[in-house]
Design a protein around this motif. Structure first.
Motif, PDB file in Angstrom:
ATOM      1  N   PHE A  87      39.689  33.622  41.745  1.00  0.00           N
ATOM      2  CA  PHE A  87      40.274  34.577  40.805  1.00  0.00           C
ATOM      3  C   PHE A  87      41.765  34.748  41.096  1.00  0.00           C
ATOM      4  O   PHE A  87      42.592  34.776  40.190  1.00  0.00           O
ATOM      5  CB  PHE A  87      39.585  35.939  40.913  1.00  0.00           C
ATOM      6  CG  PHE A  87      38.313  36.061  40.121  1.00  0.00           C
ATOM      7  CD1 PHE A  87      38.267  35.803  38.762  1.00  0.00           C
ATOM      8  CD2 PHE A  87      37.147  36.489  40.748  1.00  0.00           C
ATOM      9  CE1 PHE A  87      37.102  35.942  38.034  1.00  0.00           C
ATOM     10  CE2 PHE A  87      35.969  36.636  40.019  1.00  0.00           C
ATOM     11  CZ  PHE A  87      35.947  36.357  38.665  1.00  0.00           C
ATOM     12  N   LYS A  88      42.089  34.897  42.374  1.00  0.00           N
ATOM     13  CA  LYS A  88      43.470  35.141  42.785  1.00  0.00           C
ATOM     14  C   LYS A  88      44.397  34.036  42.287  1.00  0.00           C
ATOM     15  O   LYS A  88      45.521  34.312  41.860  1.00  0.00           O
ATOM     16  CB  LYS A  88      43.537  35.253  44.310  1.00  0.00           C
ATOM     17  CG  LYS A  88      44.920  35.487  44.860  1.00  0.00           C
ATOM     18  CD  LYS A  88      44.892  35.583  46.372  1.00  0.00           C
ATOM     19  CE  LYS A  88      46.292  35.785  46.919  1.00  0.00           C
ATOM     20  NZ  LYS A  88      46.276  35.953  48.371  1.00  0.00           N
ATOM     21  N   GLU A  89      43.925  32.781  42.338  1.00  0.00           N
ATOM     22  CA  GLU A  89      44.743  31.654  41.910  1.00  0.00           C
ATOM     23  C   GLU A  89      45.165  31.751  40.450  1.00  0.00           C
ATOM     24  O   GLU A  89      46.209  31.227  40.069  1.00  0.00           O
ATOM     25  CB  GLU A  89      43.976  30.341  42.117  1.00  0.00           C
ATOM     26  CG  GLU A  89      43.828  29.943  43.561  1.00  0.00           C
ATOM     27  CD  GLU A  89      42.972  28.700  43.734  1.00  0.00           C
ATOM     28  OE1 GLU A  89      42.647  28.031  42.719  1.00  0.00           O
ATOM     29  OE2 GLU A  89      42.617  28.396  44.885  1.00  0.00           O
ATOM     30  N   ASP A  90      44.349  32.421  39.633  1.00  0.00           N
ATOM     31  CA  ASP A  90      44.629  32.518  38.198  1.00  0.00           C
ATOM     32  C   ASP A  90      45.482  33.729  37.831  1.00  0.00           C
ATOM     33  O   ASP A  90      45.799  33.918  36.657  1.00  0.00           O
ATOM     34  CB  ASP A  90      43.316  32.575  37.410  1.00  0.00           C
ATOM     35  CG  ASP A  90      42.529  31.281  37.516  1.00  0.00           C
ATOM     36  OD1 ASP A  90      43.144  30.224  37.747  1.00  0.00           O
ATOM     37  OD2 ASP A  90      41.296  31.327  37.365  1.00  0.00           O
ATOM     38  N   CYS A  91      45.826  34.550  38.806  1.00  0.00           N
ATOM     39  CA  CYS A  91      46.539  35.805  38.522  1.00  0.00           C
ATOM     40  C   CYS A  91      47.948  35.769  39.090  1.00  0.00           C
ATOM     41  O   CYS A  91      48.177  35.237  40.174  1.00  0.00           O
ATOM     42  CB  CYS A  91      45.778  36.983  39.137  1.00  0.00           C
ATOM     43  SG  CYS A  91      44.105  37.182  38.491  1.00  0.00           S
ATOM     44  N   THR A  92      48.891  36.333  38.345  1.00  0.00           N
ATOM     45  CA  THR A  92      50.269  36.409  38.840  1.00  0.00           C
ATOM     46  C   THR A  92      50.584  37.787  39.414  1.00  0.00           C
ATOM     47  O   THR A  92      51.604  37.948  40.080  1.00  0.00           O
ATOM     48  CB  THR A  92      51.281  36.092  37.717  1.00  0.00           C
ATOM     49  OG1 THR A  92      51.168  37.075  36.687  1.00  0.00           O
ATOM     50  CG2 THR A  92      51.055  34.704  37.150  1.00  0.00           C
TER      51      THR A  92
END
Length: 125
Positions: free
Chosen positions: A111-116
């Motif tokens: 999830f973290k990878e997809d969030c800025t």
């Protein structure tokens, strides 16, 4: 802005929102029969908070297990946060997980990878 308090069950997380602190928490397992029924009011609360308040919003998660429909609902919540972040709003996620449960840690990292927006994944013993 109203509080949100959804008691946890064996198959659903306890969900509480404290608008005065700008904090939304979810703790427990998440495999409801109808994830829209559970997470619909949560998504509405997040959208209302972000429209009505200028204070930051922080989401604290301590989810032990999530089924596919819960993961989809969480993605919807993160999409709302991502949109708000893109408009200059302060939002953030802190996801706590038991280090013995590597799958949840991996899911949080995905999830973290997809969030800025700020997104912390914290393992606990």
């Amino acid at each position: 802005m109203k509080d949100l308090n959804i008691p946890g069950t064996q198959s659903t997380p306890a969900i509480t929102a404290d608008p005065a602190r700008g904090l939304l928490t979810m703790r427990g397992d998440s495999y409801p029969e109808n994830s829209f029924e559970l997470f619909g009011p949560v998504i509405e609360w997040v959208e209302s908070y972000l429209l009505g308040a200028s204070a930051p919003l922080n989401l604290e998660l301590e989810l032990l297990y999530m089924n596919t429909s819960s993961i989809k609902s969480m993605m919807d919540i993160f999409d709302v946060l991502e949109s708000a972040h893109g408009k200059g709003r302060q939002v953030g996620v802190t996801w706590f997980y038991d280090m013995r449960n590597e799958r949840v840690g991996e899911l949080a990292e995905e999830f973290k990878e997809d969030c800025t927006f700020p997104f912390s994944v914290i393992g606990r013993q």
